[in-house]
Every structure is written in structure tokens, then in C-alpha cells.
Design an enzyme around this catalytic site. Structure first.
Site, PDB file in Angstrom:
ATOM      1  N   MET A   1       0.844  -1.196   0.000  1.00  0.00           N
ATOM      2  CA  MET A   1       0.000   0.000   0.000  1.00  0.00           C
ATOM      3  C   MET A   1       0.865   1.226   0.000  1.00  0.00           C
ATOM      4  SD  MET A   1      -3.151  -0.301  -0.120  1.00  0.00           S
ATOM      5  CE  MET A   1      -3.899  -1.841  -0.537  1.00  0.00           C
ATOM      6  N   CYS A   2       0.353   2.124  -0.649  1.00  0.00           N
ATOM      7  CA  CYS A   2       1.261   3.253  -0.748  1.00  0.00           C
ATOM      8  C   CYS A   2       0.960   4.414   0.179  1.00  0.00           C
ATOM      9  CB  CYS A   2       1.356   3.740  -2.168  1.00  0.00           C
ATOM     10  SG  CYS A   2       2.997   3.349  -2.805  1.00  0.00           S
TER      11      CYS A   2
END
Ligand code: GLN
Length: 231
Positions: A1-2
Site C-alpha cells: 500500500m502506498c
């Protein structure tokens, strides 16, 4: 996930945490401010929360961009919890892009999101990993070792994969645990709880940046930040 976010405190709506803040995860899904890897986070999203009378968290995840999900936007204002972990995803090349690769990952009451990348070859393989995505395998590794050992797990994985980025964010409803290892993190202490996020969701001057290679441990009224490498 960024980009990810956790809330621990008095119940707040998912909408107020994820969709409404001017610079929150919704905006970060197409225009993050502090992201050095990837331009946007359009490969999926996930929200996990603890709900009254349920032993395990509930999750709503998707492989689509957060901004495109009108059904989620309509329901989010009536979903509230004292423990929320949410994330928007920029998939690492080569990783699956289905919903099962979207954080948060779970084990018991724990919710976990990973911002970064790791060579799966340095991790044991786990049949219980929710996806073959590097973040899901790393989550299974953290759950198998025990989140209490997060500092040791991160420094050990970083030793085996020196170019790994290992910014993790976890909560079990009692506390938030997080690491910075290659990607940013900030926190905001409010009268009714604490927010920990990859980047501040507004311009409130009370946000505090966590230095790289640190461990954060928070309860609703106390935040402790310690260096990882000196441990
Ligand atoms: N490696 C993870 C994935 O592919 C996380 C990516 C990221 O933090 N941008 O989902």
C-alpha cells in the site's frame, strides 16, 4: 500500500477519516504530497475496523481506485469505529492486482498495512498469507512472529533485503504500532484519540513527522517513538 492511516480513540466515521479530510486518503489516491515511489494510488483500497460485539475486524477492500467507488462513499458516513486502519494502493510491479492484495491484512484482532516493497525470497512462505503479494507475505510473517516483535522483525528483514522498504502500520484496538523504513509517517494527537498516517490529512500544525527507521507505539493518549537501529 502506498498511503495508509490508522485511528485509535473515540468512535469516528470512516468518512471523516478517509474521505472528508482535504488532503486525506481520497486525495492521496490521485495526488499524494509526500510519495517518492509511484505517482498515484489507484490500484485498490481497503478499510478495516473493529466493530462492537465482534471478535475480529471487518473489512471492505477493492481493486478499484478509491475515487471511483460511489457505493463506499455513500455508506462510509454511517460506518464508525474507535479503531480504523485504511490504505490506498499503488501496486508494486509484478504483484497481483486483485482485491486480496489490498491492505489491511488481518489476524485475530490485528489489522496491518504495509507501505513499501520486499523481496519475498527473504521471507518464509506462509500457507496462511492472504495473497502472494509481498505485503501479504510480510503481514503473515509479522503475525507468525508476533507484532510485539515488530522492531526486531523489521531490522532482520532489512538485513536480509537491504533495499526493502518496510513502513508498517498495525492496530488491534488497544494500540497502534508503526515503523518507518523508507517511507514517511506522521501522527496527530487529538483530545479523543490519535491518528497515524503516511502523510498529514490536513495542514493542522500539530502533526508530528516520525523520522525514518523508527518505531511508533501509540495508545489513544500516549505516543512513543524510538529509533529502530539502536534497539
Ligand atoms: N508492495 C505492496 C503492493 O504491491 C505495497 C506497494 C506500495 O507501498 N506502494 O501492494
Amino acid at each position: 500500500m502506498c498511503r495508509h492511516l490508522a485511528w485509535l480513540g473515540e468512535p469516528r466515521t470512516v468518512s471523516s477519516l478517509v474521505l472528508e479530510p482535504e488532503l486525506g486518503l481520497l486525495r492521496q489516491s490521485y495526488q499524494p504530497r509526500r510519495q517518492s515511489h509511484g505517482l498515484m494510488n489507484a490500484d485498490g483500497w481497503g478499510v478495516g475496523l473493529l466493530a462492537p460485539d465482534r471478535a475480529e475486524p471487518v473489512r471492505w477492500r477493492s481493486s478499484r481506485p478509491l475515487w471511483s467507488d460511489a457505493s463506499f462513499a455513500s455508506v462510509a458516513p454511517v460506518l464508525s469505529s474507535g479503531c480504523v486502519v485504511a490504505a490506498v494502493r499503488s501496486a508494486t510491479p509484478g504483484m497481483p492486482t486483485d482485491e486480496s492484495a489490498s491492505a489491511p491484512f488481518t489476524d485475530g484482532r490485528w489489522l496491518l498495512s504495509h507501505n513499501g516493497r520486499v523481496d519475498r525470497a527473504v521471507l518464509p512462505s506462509y500457507a496462511e498469507a492472504e495473497s502472494v503479494c509481498d505485503s501479504a507475505v510480510l503481514a503473515a510473517h509479522v503475525f507468525a512472529q508476533g507484532p510485539d516483535h515488530l522492531a526486531k522483525i523489521v531490522t532482520e528483514v532489512a538485513r536480509l533485503d537491504p533495499v526493502a522498504r518496510l513502513s508498517l502500520l498495525l492496530s488491534d484496538g488497544e494500540r497502534i504500532l508503526a515503523t518507518t523504513w523508507g517511507d514517511p509517517l506522521s501522527y496527530l494527537v487529538e483530545p479523543d484519540g490519535v491518528v497515524v498516517a503516511s502523510e498529514p490529512y490536513d495542514d493542522d500544525p500539530r502533526w508530528v513527522d516520525v523520522p525514518d527507521r523508527h518505531l511508533l507505539e501509540a495508545t489513544p493518549d500516549r505516543v512513543a517513538v524510538t529509533a529502530l537501529e539502536e534497539r
